[in-house]
Write an enzyme that holds these catalytic residues in place. Structure first.
Site, mmCIF file in Angstrom:
data_model
loop_
_atom_site.group_PDB
_atom_site.id
_atom_site.type_symbol
_atom_site.label_atom_id
_atom_site.label_comp_id
_atom_site.label_asym_id
_atom_site.label_seq_id
_atom_site.Cartn_x
_atom_site.Cartn_y
_atom_site.Cartn_z
ATOM 1 N N TYR A 1 0.840 -1.199 0.000
ATOM 2 C CA TYR A 1 0.000 0.000 0.000
ATOM 3 C C TYR A 1 0.872 1.245 0.000
ATOM 4 O O TYR A 1 1.832 1.345 0.787
ATOM 5 C CB TYR A 1 -0.903 0.023 1.244
ATOM 6 C CG TYR A 1 -1.745 1.276 1.312
ATOM 7 C CD1 TYR A 1 -3.027 1.315 0.764
ATOM 8 C CD2 TYR A 1 -1.258 2.444 1.909
ATOM 9 C CE1 TYR A 1 -3.790 2.472 0.799
ATOM 10 C CE2 TYR A 1 -2.017 3.612 1.941
ATOM 11 C CZ TYR A 1 -3.276 3.609 1.393
ATOM 12 O OH TYR A 1 -4.033 4.759 1.421
ATOM 13 N N GLU B 1 -3.600 7.477 -4.348
ATOM 14 C CA GLU B 1 -3.573 6.213 -3.607
ATOM 15 C C GLU B 1 -3.318 5.049 -4.547
ATOM 16 O O GLU B 1 -4.040 4.870 -5.528
ATOM 17 C CB GLU B 1 -4.905 6.006 -2.879
ATOM 18 C CG GLU B 1 -4.884 4.786 -1.975
ATOM 19 C CD GLU B 1 -6.211 4.576 -1.254
ATOM 20 O OE1 GLU B 1 -7.255 4.494 -1.936
ATOM 21 O OE2 GLU B 1 -6.200 4.493 -0.017
#
Ligand code: ADP
Ligand code: MG
Length: 397
Positions: A119, A207
């Site tokens: 992530y 993101e």
């Protein structure tokens, strides 16, 4: 403003970030040709909606077949079949709400051999006024859950704007992601690339979930969500062109056409206020008396009668609204203009819900007179507290 995954990837690629080859398609008959242009042998068919959780999502229609909004195909023919099933169907994910979102675009991407899913995101940290990178080894899942259950697995790296992104920032992120050797070196290139894209394009959020390490040890951006600062869009024409209005809330879209700041909320008291500060305190006081606002709506300092009418229409077309509170301070704006707008709007759209109006400031007496003589069922209020109590009482019975 948000854009689709395929648009975000195209943008990141322009800056030099590693992304897979892919093709966006709008119609099922373009899908097979698009897939055949990719190297293969695996193809991933991805529904393009402005919401995450597509992989684990479910379609409402049986015709969309089994599986979610991200599917692995073994041939261009199968990829085309998936695209055909998904186009036009309604995908429900954790982020869309129960009503789901209709899929109007599909992205067909080359399939990757995934070793690990990581992530990585960048955002504006308002507390420090800096851009911060958030990194975690727990990629591919819901990051809010990771933050809740294992916060130690998330690290934050703040970038001082005076120095910009430095090699030590990237090294810390690579270390936090458990990267070594050539992969860590790629991370050393990726972080400043993302930082540059973020700053130059006035992003508010970037993101990448997941950022993957492939079986050959290469980093690859596998999913990308990008949001832009709306106040900076005037200097990015090519970003504005990527806007997909079908993804936006129809009422918020209508409000933006009339230059009204409107945000839909979950409660049942519609608010029409002038000035963002007054709008915030109006919402607070509604909550204070035990109810919830249905929206934030700032008609602005110099609203015209037409603007007030449009604002009123937007509030009354929201089926969740059970009562309306108009709270206006006539500074630049005159109370009689507002009153005329309210009367015109009610006459045009009708009014089934209780309406409480609090006016104060320039021409307040004239405004109150217009409302009183209108013959409409309007409850006048003297001050903020009185207004909030009256509307909450009317809604809660
Ligand atoms: P979402 O977050 O909306 O579910 P993603 O793009 O993150 O959508 O895809 C979900 C999962 O599907 C990823 O975590 C990854 O495991 C897999 N996936 C997505 N794209 C590819 C690809 N090009 N090759 C292989 N697997 C993929
Ligand atoms: Mg994802």
């Amino acid at each position: 403003m948000n854009i689709h995954e395929y648009q975000a990837k195209r943008l990141l690629k322009e800056f030099g970030a590693p992304v897979s080859e892919g093709r966006a398609v709008l119609a099922a008959n373009e899908a097979e040709k698009a897939a055949k242009e990719l190297p293969g042998p695996l193809y991933v068919v991805k529904a393009q909606i402005h919401a995450g959780g597509r992989g684990k999502g479910k379609f409402k229609e049986a015709s969309a077949g089994e599986g979610g909004g991200v599917r692995l195909a073994k041939s261009p023919e199968e990829a085309a079949e998936f695209a055909k099933q998904m186009l036009g169907a309604t995908l429900v994910t954790k982020q869309t709400g129960a009503e789901g979102k209709q899929v109007g675009r599909i992205y067909i991407e080359n399939g990757s051999d995934i070793e690990t899913e990581l992530y990585l995101s960048a955002l504006v940290d308002r507390g420090t006024g800096r851009i911060a990178f958030i990194a975690s080894t727990e990629g591919g899942m819901n990051i809010e859950e990771v933050a809740e259950e294992t916060p130690e697995k998330i690290i934050t790296v703040q970038i001082d704007p005076a120095t910009g992104c430095m090699p030590h920032h990237a090294r810390r992120i690579a270390q936090a992601l458990g990267l070594k050797g050539a992969t860590a070196k790629q991370c050393g290139k990726l972080i400043p690339t993302l930082y540059k894209a973020f700053v130059e394009k006035d992003m508010s959020l970037l993101e990448i979930n997941p950022l993957i390490v492939t079986k050959t040890g290469d980093l690859l951006v596998l999913d990308a969500k990008v949001g832009f600062d709306p106040n900076a869009l005037f200097r990015h024409e090519n970003i504005l062109e990527m806007r997909d209005k079908s993804e936006e809330d129809p009422m918020e879209l209508k409000a933006s056409e009339f230059d009204l700041s409107y945000v839909k909320l979950d409660g049942n008291i519609g608010c029409m206020v002038n000035g963002a500060g007054l709008a915030m305190s109006t919402m607070d006081i509604i909550k204070h008396y035990g109810a919830e606002p249905a929206n934030f709506l700032d008609v602005g300092g110099g609203a015209t009668k037409e603007k007030v009418t449009e604002a009123f229409k937007i509030i009354t077309t929201d089926p969740a609204v059970k009562g309306i509170l108009v709270n206006i301070f006539g500074g630049i704006m005159q109370c009689d203009v507002i009153a005329e707008g309210i009367v015109a709007a009610v006459k045009e759209v009708g009014l089934d819900d209780p309406l409480v109006v609090r006016l104060e400031g320039t021409n307040v007496e004239k405004g109150k007179e217009i409302l009183a003589n209108s013959g409409l069922k309007i409850t006048p209020a003297d001050d903020l507290e009185d207004a909030a109590q009256k509307v909450v009482k009317a809604v809660q019975g």
